[in-house]
Write a protein that holds these residues in place. Structure first.
Motif, short mmCIF file in Angstrom:
data_model
loop_
_atom_site.label_atom_id
_atom_site.label_comp_id
_atom_site.label_asym_id
_atom_site.label_seq_id
_atom_site.Cartn_x
_atom_site.Cartn_y
_atom_site.Cartn_z
N CYS A 20 0.83 -1.21 0.00
CA CYS A 20 0.00 0.00 0.00
C CYS A 20 0.87 1.26 0.00
O CYS A 20 0.63 2.21 -0.75
CB CYS A 20 -0.93 -0.02 1.22
SG CYS A 20 -1.28 1.58 1.96
N SER A 25 -8.85 4.41 3.65
CA SER A 25 -8.27 4.34 2.31
C SER A 25 -9.34 4.28 1.22
O SER A 25 -9.06 4.57 0.05
CB SER A 25 -7.37 3.10 2.19
OG SER A 25 -8.13 1.91 2.13
N GLY A 36 4.28 -2.66 -4.57
CA GLY A 36 3.22 -1.65 -4.65
C GLY A 36 3.51 -0.60 -5.70
O GLY A 36 2.61 -0.17 -6.44
N VAL A 63 -4.33 0.46 -3.23
CA VAL A 63 -4.05 0.79 -1.83
C VAL A 63 -5.08 0.13 -0.92
O VAL A 63 -4.74 -0.54 0.06
CB VAL A 63 -4.06 2.32 -1.63
CG1 VAL A 63 -3.89 2.67 -0.15
CG2 VAL A 63 -2.98 2.97 -2.46
#
Length: 401
Positions: A215, A278, A339, A359
């Motif tokens: 993330c 998020s 990521g 994310v």
């Protein structure tokens, strides 16, 4: 806050000692392009640093247990300083990449050593606050570090900036090596023959941390990409600063108010908060809207990392704690790379808003891993000497704050 002054000094010194490592990727990219004229070489050198650090972090932690903190910190510090000096003067792309790899491989395990020894210096009731203060110090490092890099570039250029950071970091590393408490030899011997309790906890933390840092790697790509997508690429730095400021506020609140509930409950609650907040990241359409979303999302970051450190310290034999932090760092390097690569590809193909789902998906995966293995996150309490925790060998110098 009932955190001993010696622990506060250790937190300050180990974060200053980590400064060259924390800013190394930025400096290596800038210096690599300056020295070689090639962004390809600069990018390869930055990757070599990260790969080197990921490879040696657990090994360095194991050496801390076998040889002691001081010799490992000082020896690795010398090797790291030599590699940084090589970077400052190397102009051939291959030589520059080689020195960058050497810098990564010789990264001093100052954060692993310091975080492990906080469990020695700090009484158990104040351990959560100590790790919260360390998380705050790390946020200050990543907020203030790039600003200092910018000012250094204006004053001295990339090579001078690198040498300045290397000088400050080396001085702090030496100070850390002499301030850090030594582990009693009998405690090291007592823990050596048996497998460490807390291995299941470490596996849980590693799996969750890998997803969490996936993330984070995505965020470092997607926040600048958002700023560019809405027509304000120059505002990317401001958005990152707001995000970091939210994390800093969250860490200060945890240090001031203390951890809510048990470490395991706080770990799951904060991770759940990160996952929920998020979900708003794909929604903003202006810089101002994204600033608000990032500030709220950032609030849980430093507290969750602090609770992660506390759980690991409570569950792992003290002589093996630095090695455990090394494995956590390795997982973090791998997750960040994953990521960054994944989110960049999704951003280019499906757009920025869709890419932010990477994310959320990574955090949901982290939360699912932690919930599934929540029994391994239970507070093990204060275990017997020679198994999980070394008893506090020094009396606290007094409360601070």
């Amino acid at each position: 806050m009932n955190v001993p002054r010696r622990a506060l000094a250790l937190i300050v010194l180990m974060n200053l000692g980590y400064l060259p490592v924390a800013m190394r990727h930025l400096l290596v990219v800038l210096l690599g392009h300056h020295n070689t004229g090639s962004f390809a070489a600069a990018g390869a050198a930055s990757a070599a640093c990260g790969i080197g650090l990921a490879l040696t972090a657990p090994v360095a932690g194991r050496l801390l247990r076998r040889l002691g903190d001081r010799p490992v910190l000082l020896a690795s510090g010398v090797g790291h300083l030599v590699a940084l000096l090589g970077l400052a003067v190397a102009t051939d792309p291959w030589v520059f990449v080689a020195f960058a790899a050497g810098a990564g491989l010789s990264s001093p395990p100052v954060m692993g050593s310091g975080r492990a020894r906080l469990a020695v210096v700090v009484p158990a009731p104040a351990l959560g606050r100590a790790y919260a203060l360390n998380a705050v110090a790390q946020e200050l490092l990543y907020v203030g570090g790039p600003l200092v890099v910018t000012l250094s570039l204006l004053a001295t250029g990339p090579a001078g900036a690198l040498l300045g950071f290397a000088s400050v970091g080396t001085a702090a590393l030496v100070a850390t090596a002499f301030v850090i408490p030594r582990a009693p030899g009998d405690a090291r011997r007592a823990a050596a023959p048996t497998p460490p309790p807390g291995r299941a906890t470490l596996r849980t933390l590693l799996g969750t941390h890998l997803a969490y840092t996936t993330c984070m790697g995505a965020m470092w790509v997607l926040v600048p990409a958002f700023a560019a997508a809405v027509g304000h690429p120059d505002q990317a730095g401001m958005l990152v600063a707001v995000w970091s400021a939210g994390s800093l506020v969250g860490g200060l609140l945890l240090a001031r108010l203390g951890r809510p509930g048990t470490p395991g409950a706080a770990y799951l609650g904060l991770l759940g908060t990160l996952a929920v907040t998020s979900l708003a990241l794909p929604l903003p359409r202006t810089v101002a809207q994204m600033a608000v979303v990032l500030a709220v999302f950032g609030l849980g970051l430093a507290p969750w990392l602090a609770v992660t450190d506390e759980i690991l310290a409570r569950a792992t034999p003290a002589p093996r704690l630095a090695e455990a932090y090394g494995w956590l760092l390795t997982a973090g390097q791998l997750g960040t790379a994953l990521g960054a690569a994944t989110s960049g590809a999704v951003n280019d193909r499906f757009g920025n808003a869709a890419a932010f789902l990477v994310v959320g998906a990574a955090l949901v995966l982290a939360l699912a891993t932690a919930v599934t293995r929540r029994r391994t996150l239970r507070d093990p309490g204060t275990p017997p000497v020679g198994t999980d925790r070394i008893p506090d060998p020094v009396a606290p110098a007094g409360p601070a704050g």
